[in-house]
Write a protein that holds these residues in place. Structure first.
Motif, short mmCIF file in Angstrom:
data_model
loop_
_atom_site.label_atom_id
_atom_site.label_comp_id
_atom_site.label_asym_id
_atom_site.label_seq_id
_atom_site.Cartn_x
_atom_site.Cartn_y
_atom_site.Cartn_z
N HIS A 83 -67.78 -2.84 2.84
CA HIS A 83 -66.71 -0.66 3.14
C HIS A 83 -67.75 -0.34 3.09
N PRO A 84 -66.54 0.76 2.64
CA PRO A 84 -67.53 2.14 2.13
C PRO A 84 -67.26 1.80 1.04
N GLY A 85 -68.29 2.17 0.03
CA GLY A 85 -68.12 1.81 -1.88
C GLY A 85 -68.96 0.64 -1.80
N GLY A 86 -69.16 -0.38 -1.02
CA GLY A 86 -70.27 -1.60 -1.16
C GLY A 86 -69.99 -2.61 -1.91
N VAL A 87 -68.30 -2.83 -2.03
CA VAL A 87 -68.15 -3.53 -3.15
C VAL A 87 -66.93 -4.24 -2.28
N ALA A 88 -66.21 -3.81 -1.25
CA ALA A 88 -65.08 -4.65 -0.20
C ALA A 88 -65.94 -5.80 0.85
N TYR A 89 -65.33 -6.10 1.74
CA TYR A 89 -66.39 -7.30 2.59
C TYR A 89 -64.50 -7.56 3.49
N GLY A 90 -65.19 -7.22 5.07
CA GLY A 90 -64.70 -8.09 6.02
C GLY A 90 -63.20 -7.21 6.99
N PRO A 91 -62.22 -7.96 7.30
CA PRO A 91 -60.88 -7.09 7.82
C PRO A 91 -59.88 -7.06 6.52
N LEU A 92 -60.51 -8.08 5.60
CA LEU A 92 -59.32 -7.66 4.47
C LEU A 92 -59.82 -7.23 3.14
#
Length: 191
Positions: A83-92
């Motif tokens: 995700h934008p920001g590089g901290v979160a991943y995937g559909p959730l």
């Protein structure tokens, strides 16, 4: 006694500290005002009983759909999507910290590492469900009876974004996120 102790240690600072401590303790019946903090009232739905979403597939499907709607605009993303920001991943929008938390708390996940989770959508989905269970059941101790699935979703999506500590401390999510969460609840009711 204080004088003797101060004389024995040859320290004026020690004597002053003991006198001050004696005054504080005697004036508050042993409780220092420094030891007390204002604790915000606990909402009635946070109790010692535990909500277990692992055994409620209908509730998990509702919560998962809502999280996906809020985190990824309902898009079916691969687990390793960043995700934008590089901290979160995937559909959730799971973070590495959330995944690590799940790996530490659930024996069934002990043979995996973070990269395993981000490279396998089935493991990722299981981790997402376990993280929701961890947030609601372990950290927040949400009770299942007497609370609507909409309220559970609202609590979960805020704690998911903020983390359990900041959520419990009264942290706020951005208005755009709150708007998307309300929109999901409205859409889900219409279906």
């Amino acid at each position: 006694m204080i004088l003797q102790l101060g004389t024995l240690t040859s320290g004026i600072k020690m004597k002053a500290a003991l006198v001050a401590a004696g005054i504080i303790i005697s004036s508050t019946n042993g409780v220092s005002s420094l030891d007390t903090t204002t604790i915000p009232p606990i909402p009635p739905y946070i109790t010692q009983e535990r909500l277990n979403i692992l055994q409620n597939d209908e509730l998990w499907n509702y919560l998962r759909s809502g999280l996906n709607y809020v985190e990824a605009s309902g898009e079916d993303l691969p687990a390793d999507f960043v995700h934008p920001g590089g901290v979160a991943y995937g559909p959730l929008a799971l973070t590495r910290i959330a995944i690590k938390d799940v790996l530490m708390h659930y024996e069934e996940m002990e043979d995996y590492d973070i990269d395993d989770i981000l490279n396998d959508i089935e493991l990722y989905e299981r981790c997402g469900k376990l993280f929701a269970d961890l947030l609601l059941g372990h950290y927040l101790k949400i009770q299942g009876s007497g609370i609507s699935k909409e309220d559970i979703f609202d609590i979960l999506q805020r704690a998911w974004f903020l983390g359990p500590t900041i959520f419990k401390d009264g942290g706020k999510v951005p208005e755009s996120r709150s708007h998307n969460a309300r929109e999901y609840i409205r859409i889900a009711r219409a279906d």
